[in-house]
Write a protein that holds these residues in place. Structure first.
Motif: not given
Length: 174
Positions: A6-13
């Protein structure tokens, strides 16, 4: 410390939003430069190949089977064109009625440098005369090595060398 999915997904967004913002900023700059160039050179949608298919097909139907012979002689820069044949189209009649001159619409001529209009259907300027072929030379100078010269144009190197060696043109006349 390892990051969660989830943290990586947020960074990607977040990075995608930043990238989109940067892209939009760059696109605005590019569009501004393009607008300046279009205004400077007086380009139209047709020049840029952006003319819609509907207007192209309408023009094709209007010219009929004449095709290549019916080139646009008059255009208004908004995609309207007229070959100079047949009745004047409404857009041209309206423009002429409002006080504009026919020379302003002549294809390839800017409004500022429009020359006085010639009558539609006036004869085209005469083509330059074709260059006549020369008659064959009446003399030919030849040597024993197979070189030849017609007497026209500058003397070739082989002949200059022979003349410098003491021979005359009469020695090569055959």
């Amino acid at each position: 410390m390892a990051q969660t999915f989830k943290q990586i997904q947020k960074q990607i967004e977040q990075l995608q939003k930043q990238a989109e913002a940067l892209r939009n900023t760059e696109v605005k700059g590019v569009i501004e430069r393009i607008k300046v160039a279009i205004a400077h050179y007086g380009l139209t949608a047709a020049h840029l190949g952006l003319e819609s298919r509907a207007s192209t097909s309408k023009r094709t139907r209007a010219t009929g089977s004449k095709g290549a012979n019916a080139r646009a002689a008059f255009a208004d820069g908004d995609g309207n064109a007229w070959s100079g044949r047949g009745p004047r189209p409404r857009w041209l009649r309206d423009a002429l009625a409002s006080g504009r001159s026919l020379a302003e619409f002549r294809a390839g001529v800017s409004a500022a440098s429009a020359a006085p209009a010639q009558a539609v259907g006036a004869t085209k300027p005469a083509k330059p005369a074709r260059k006549l072929k020369r008659a064959p030379s009446k003399v030919t100078y030849r040597d024993d090595a197979g070189h030849s010269w017609t007497g026209r144009g500058p003397k070739p190197g082989w002949l200059k060398a022979e003349l410098d060696a003491g021979k005359s043109l009469q020695d090569f006349l055959r």
